[in-house]
Design an enzyme around this catalytic site. Sequence first.
Site, PDB file in Angstrom:
ATOM      1  N   ARG A 128       0.853  -1.202   0.000  1.00 46.34           N
ATOM      2  CA  ARG A 128       0.000   0.000   0.000  1.00 46.34           C
ATOM      3  C   ARG A 128       0.888   1.251   0.000  1.00 46.34           C
ATOM      4  O   ARG A 128       0.950   1.991   0.971  1.00 46.34           O
ATOM      5  CB  ARG A 128      -0.958  -0.055   1.170  1.00 46.34           C
ATOM      6  CG  ARG A 128      -2.156  -0.917   0.771  1.00 46.34           C
ATOM      7  CD  ARG A 128      -3.145  -1.075   1.838  1.00 46.34           C
ATOM      8  NE  ARG A 128      -4.500  -1.106   1.261  1.00 46.34           N
ATOM      9  CZ  ARG A 128      -5.580  -1.311   1.972  1.00 46.34           C
ATOM     10  NH1 ARG A 128      -5.523  -1.492   3.262  1.00 46.34           N
ATOM     11  NH2 ARG A 128      -6.765  -1.335   1.380  1.00 46.34           N
ATOM     12  N   GLN A 133      -1.485   3.014  -5.515  1.00 42.13           N
ATOM     13  CA  GLN A 133      -2.867   3.361  -5.149  1.00 42.13           C
ATOM     14  C   GLN A 133      -3.868   3.089  -6.266  1.00 42.13           C
ATOM     15  O   GLN A 133      -4.981   2.641  -6.014  1.00 42.13           O
ATOM     16  CB  GLN A 133      -2.949   4.829  -4.731  1.00 42.13           C
ATOM     17  CG  GLN A 133      -2.797   4.978  -3.227  1.00 42.13           C
ATOM     18  CD  GLN A 133      -2.830   6.416  -2.765  1.00 42.13           C
ATOM     19  OE1 GLN A 133      -3.094   7.325  -3.549  1.00 42.13           O
ATOM     20  NE2 GLN A 133      -2.541   6.620  -1.497  1.00 42.13           N
ATOM     21  N   ASP A 136      -4.990  -0.511  -6.195  1.00 40.67           N
ATOM     22  CA  ASP A 136      -5.365  -1.053  -4.887  1.00 40.67           C
ATOM     23  C   ASP A 136      -6.796  -1.592  -4.885  1.00 40.67           C
ATOM     24  O   ASP A 136      -7.761  -0.877  -4.615  1.00 40.67           O
ATOM     25  CB  ASP A 136      -5.184   0.064  -3.842  1.00 40.67           C
ATOM     26  CG  ASP A 136      -5.441  -0.409  -2.425  1.00 40.67           C
ATOM     27  OD1 ASP A 136      -5.885  -1.560  -2.241  1.00 40.67           O
ATOM     28  OD2 ASP A 136      -5.218   0.384  -1.497  1.00 40.67           O
ATOM     29  N   SER A 139      -8.897  -1.340  -1.587  1.00 45.36           N
ATOM     30  CA  SER A 139      -9.554  -0.052  -1.346  1.00 45.36           C
ATOM     31  C   SER A 139     -10.757   0.140  -2.258  1.00 45.36           C
ATOM     32  O   SER A 139     -11.821   0.570  -1.804  1.00 45.36           O
ATOM     33  CB  SER A 139      -8.573   1.108  -1.561  1.00 45.36           C
ATOM     34  OG  SER A 139      -7.624   1.116  -0.541  1.00 45.36           O
ATOM     35  N   TYR A 236      -1.957  -1.068   9.682  1.00 41.15           N
ATOM     36  CA  TYR A 236      -3.107  -1.940   9.949  1.00 41.15           C
ATOM     37  C   TYR A 236      -3.325  -2.077  11.452  1.00 41.15           C
ATOM     38  O   TYR A 236      -2.433  -1.812  12.247  1.00 41.15           O
ATOM     39  CB  TYR A 236      -2.860  -3.337   9.358  1.00 41.15           C
ATOM     40  CG  TYR A 236      -2.999  -3.367   7.861  1.00 41.15           C
ATOM     41  CD1 TYR A 236      -4.257  -3.434   7.269  1.00 41.15           C
ATOM     42  CD2 TYR A 236      -1.890  -3.334   7.040  1.00 41.15           C
ATOM     43  CE1 TYR A 236      -4.399  -3.462   5.895  1.00 41.15           C
ATOM     44  CE2 TYR A 236      -2.011  -3.364   5.658  1.00 41.15           C
ATOM     45  CZ  TYR A 236      -3.277  -3.434   5.095  1.00 41.15           C
ATOM     46  OH  TYR A 236      -3.402  -3.459   3.730  1.00 41.15           O
TER      47      TYR A 236
END
Length: 428
Positions: A128, A133, A136, A139, A236
């Site tokens: 990440r 991005q 991803d 997401s 996380y």
Amino acid sequence: MKIAIPKERRPHERRVAVVPDTVKRFAQLGADVSVETGAGENAAILDYAYAEAGATVHATRAETFAGADIILKVQRPRTTTDGGADGLADYPDGVILVALHNPIGDPIGVEHYAAKNIVGFAMEFLPRISRAQSMDVLSSQANLAGYKAVVDGAAQYGRAIPMMMTAAGRINPAKVFVMGAGVAGLQAIATARRIGAVVSATDVRVASKEEVESLGASFVMVEPDVDETGETEGGYAKEMSEGYKRRQVELVAKHIADQDIVITTALIPGRPAPVLITDEMIALMRAGTVIVDLAVEQGGNVTQSKGGKIVTTENGVIVMGHYNLPSRLAADASSLYARNLFNFVELMIDKKTKLLAIDWEDEIIAGSCLTRDGKIVHPALLPQDQSGDEIQSETPNDFGEDIKIRSEAAEQTAAQTETPDPDQDKPI
Ligand code: NAD
């Protein structure tokens, strides 16, 4: 270069790994795209739309895969645990396979890729970092899941959401509580606010307080342990201490009794989902309150949620456990997923020669590659004593230690009535 896309065959999966827009983009990169007939029909993309975009539509999966260099899927193929390695029979030896593999939840299967010399990439393992991005998938799909959880919950809730002043009296706004303020949770907060709910949220990561408040929700803060941020270096959630969990239960039990819709999204990578709503808490809730458990496939955040079911408890609380929420918005979910995959595959193609040119040192490639040259190479899937010898990602690995842990279905208790979810068991 040939890129092939089959129809997804797993239950509850309505998404597809390519859409007409990405067919055109792949063609501009010099690739021929083959699509199996019906691949997009559950996402409202019919064969003619693929053909118009320049893809070749084939009648069978074997024809679609013949001569393919790259296969794009949503979910990984079936292997021995769920129906035999026959699932790989049509896959050309040495093909690149890009998909969601659930390698932590169910690591069995990856060895079959190695045996067939398949070069497997797991989109869940993408580091990440900002360069990744646009690729991803966690997401893009979590965003849609967070939105859909609120829409599903509101549809099941037997009252209005916004405040209404009418000649016949006032309707108070619904109170929505979001547990877990990651990508899905933040979208759930924003969606619930948009439809007029009064929203509160909680998370173990102290940093999420600011994000929650910036969306106009209040933060229900459990007092953290001294010097505890609640998160790993990778950002996380951590497994919290027993003391923290006890404080969280006490605080949540008080808050939850007064809520109308509760959305739970809490996950800890590589571990079963934490149980956040217990039988005792449900017993305190009002009839008609709706709980939507987004973590049901990872064991569930709610003791009484059941995968694929809408359960009404003895005291009238409705607990929704839909599988695969992004798939319930298959057209948008496919569109975002396909674009994520295109951005990933583009990394592997030389724009001048229009041929595959994979930089195995690239941290995005190395971080997501499961198998290569007939071997399992991802550090998180190797036995601990071998993980130093193979390809290493620079990215902190939040998963490694816990690879042996499989999500265990949470004990399902005391459901008095169960309404089958009408969408869940349709053949795909
Ligand atoms: P996730 O799906 O792993 O978990 C969902 C949420 O549940 C997380 O916010 C987590 O902290 C929370 N949670 C876990 N246990 C909990 C508990 N016991 N009680 C309450 N909440 C609990 O998370 P995610 O959506 O993938 O996001 C994880 C982090 O990654 C976030 O900080 C997010 O902003 C970040 N992120 C970064 C990028 C990037 O490109 N840099 C992209 C997406 C997400």
